[in-house]
Design a protein around this motif. Structure first.
Motif, PDB file in Angstrom:
ATOM      1  N   ASN A   1      -6.713  -0.136  -4.735  1.00 44.31           N
ATOM      2  CA  ASN A   1      -6.476   0.600  -4.645  1.00 44.31           C
ATOM      3  C   ASN A   1      -6.603   2.190  -5.907  1.00 44.31           C
ATOM      4  OD1 ASN A   1      -4.107  -1.731  -3.790  1.00 44.31           O
ATOM      5  ND2 ASN A   1      -5.231   0.276  -2.146  1.00 44.31           N
TER       6      ASN A   1
ATOM      7  N   THR B   1      -7.767  -1.852  -9.348  1.00 39.26           N
ATOM      8  CA  THR B   1      -7.291  -2.918  -8.269  1.00 39.26           C
ATOM      9  C   THR B   1      -8.642  -2.065  -6.896  1.00 39.26           C
ATOM     10  OG1 THR B   1      -5.894  -1.441  -7.453  1.00 39.26           O
ATOM     11  CG2 THR B   1      -5.639  -3.295  -8.906  1.00 39.26           C
TER      12      THR B   1
ATOM     13  N   GLY C   1       1.727  -0.530 -10.190  1.00 41.22           N
ATOM     14  CA  GLY C   1       1.683  -0.036  -9.165  1.00 41.22           C
ATOM     15  C   GLY C   1       1.713   2.274  -8.285  1.00 41.22           C
TER      16      GLY C   1
ATOM     17  N   ASP D   1       0.662  -1.437  -1.378  1.00 45.02           N
ATOM     18  CA  ASP D   1       0.464  -2.862  -0.654  1.00 45.02           C
ATOM     19  C   ASP D   1       0.236  -2.521   0.561  1.00 45.02           C
ATOM     20  OD1 ASP D   1       2.842  -2.956  -0.488  1.00 45.02           O
ATOM     21  OD2 ASP D   1       3.623  -4.921  -0.740  1.00 45.02           O
ATOM     22  N   LYS D   2       0.710  -1.726   1.402  1.00 44.98           N
ATOM     23  CA  LYS D   2       0.329  -1.383   2.596  1.00 44.98           C
ATOM     24  C   LYS D   2      -0.546  -0.324   3.103  1.00 44.98           C
ATOM     25  CE  LYS D   2       5.700  -2.326   3.285  1.00 44.98           C
ATOM     26  NZ  LYS D   2       6.909  -1.823   4.223  1.00 44.98           N
TER      27      LYS D   2
END
Length: 419
Positions: free
Chosen positions: A287, A285, A294, A338-339
């Motif tokens: 990130n 992804t 995650g 996601d931040k």
């Protein structure tokens, strides 16, 4: 290690893995760095070990020596065989298991022989110190054998060198071997003439240094040809045997072959059971995580990440270093995945050395070649070496070579002859 802290397992002690661990060496986490070898290797200079310019210790640093004074970093010399995403556990070849809260995979890449893995026995790549020492030994042994053969026709194979692949590694290797064969060492072999040596750089595509500006590619080709390197373009390899290489129907007899034609990701990536590209890299992804997770990151040569234009990022040391710094900071800050801002690669340039006082470079939109490019290349490579001792030793070796044209590390230890 403090059991109350989260555990970050980093797999791979290359540029990416070391970069992650450096960002976390004072963070409130436990770091376990796993690698098959006990040292970090500065691969961009590996070809100089292969061509007797540097010693292995000049470009390698024990991983324990890098992180020895940091109590939260533990080093494990082992190989990962399994990854269990559900239990957040990795299994090592020794049978031991490690639990993780975050997993960072930076296992690097290996050379791609495009389905002909048996070729590696006769044309080694340059990914490890063992590879470099094997190549160095072949070159030195061949010179010794040629010196003992009075018939010029019969000794020709031992004075031929073939490098497959026209990327930076192939170009740098070809230039270094040309200097060895035609200037540096030949003076010590009284019965041999520099004119007898033949150096071939073989590339399946229509030019060398693909990805560089065309004028730099042509400049590099011109410089190599002036040094006596014969460049064979549009020439795919069809077979490699113990006594030579077949290129588009033409057989070149030689024991001296080096493979620098392409890479593929570490097979460990398949253990993630994720989407991969044709090179075996994990498609990550923005990130640098595996989709659907995650806490599992893939960086460096094993990651298929894209720039703002949608182009895959190259497998270069600066990419791995920046990825490692990004992931290390992300974990250290402890923010939700996601931040955080997506990974952004800043291209600071590419460069390749061709020989003594010859190089090509593209840095921040500027292109240059020759002596100035070579000086920049030297400075940057010394700067990125780990440890002041290694930087000083490499600087001293290069200065000595520049002034005397002599390469000092010319030992034959029996690595080839014992086979």
């Amino acid at each position: 290690m403090d059991s109350s802290k989260k555990t970050v397992v980093v797999v791979g002690g290359g540029f990416g893995g070391i970069s992650v661990a450096k960002q976390l060496k004072k963070a409130n986490v436990n770091v376990i760095l796993v690698d098959k070898k006990n040292h970090h290797l500065f691969q961009p200079l590996l070809y100089q070990v292969a061509t007797a310019a540097l010693s292995p210790g000049d470009i390698a640093m024990p991983i324990r020596g890098i992180f020895g004074k940091y109590s939260n970093v533990r080093t494990v010399m082992d190989e990962v065989t399994e990854i269990d995403k559900n239990s957040q556990t990795i299994v090592l070849k020794s049978g031991n298991k490690l639990n993780y809260d975050y997993l960072v995979l930076a296992p690097g890449a290996q050379y791609n022989y495009f389905g002909n893995d048996n070729w590696s026995e006769h044309a080694p790549g340059l990914k490890t110190i063992a590879n470099a020492l094997e190549v160095r030994e072949k070159i030195l042994v061949s010179l010794e054998k040629a010196d003992q053969i009075p018939d010029k026709e019969k000794r020709k194979p031992y004075l031929r060198y073939v490098i497959v692949g026209g990327g930076p590694t192939g170009v740098e290797m070809a230039g270094a071997i040309a200097e060895i064969a035609k200037r540096n060492m030949m003076r010590d072999f009284k019965s041999l003439s520099p004119e007898e040596t033949e150096v071939y750089l073989v590339e399946a595509m229509s030019g060398i240094l693909n990805g560089y500006p065309e004028h730099l590619s042509k400049k590099a080709q011109k410089d190599l040809e002036k040094m006596g390197v014969q460049i064979l373009l549009d020439s795919p390899v069809t077979d490699i045997r113990e006594n030579g290489i077949e290129i588009d129907g033409k057989f070149i007899e030689t024991p001296n072959m080096v493979w620098a034609a392409g890479v593929k990701a570490s097979p460990l990536i398949k253990a993630l059971d994720c989407e991969i590209d044709k090179m075996g890299r994990a498609i990550v992804t923005k990130n640098l995580t595996i989709p659907g997770t995650g806490n599992i990151f893939v960086i460096g040569d094993a990651a298929h990440a894209k720039d703002e234009d949608g182009n895959p990022l190259p497998g270069l040391a600066p990419v791995a270093l920046q990825m490692g710094k990004y992931v290390g900071n992300l974990i250290k800050e402890g923010k939700s995945i996601d931040k955080v801002n997506p990974f952004h690669y800043t291209d600071k340039g590419t460069m390749a050395t061709i020989g003594r006082a010859k190089a090509v470079a593209k840095i921040r939109g500027f292109t240059f070649s020759g002596f100035v490019a070579w000086l920049v290349w030297c400075f940057i490579h010394i700067f990125f070496l780990i440890g002041y001792r290694n930087r000083f030793r490499v600087f001293a070796e290069w200065s000595w070579y520049y002034l005397t044209f002599k390469r000092g590390v010319r030992l034959i230890t029996g690595r080839v002859t014992k086979k």
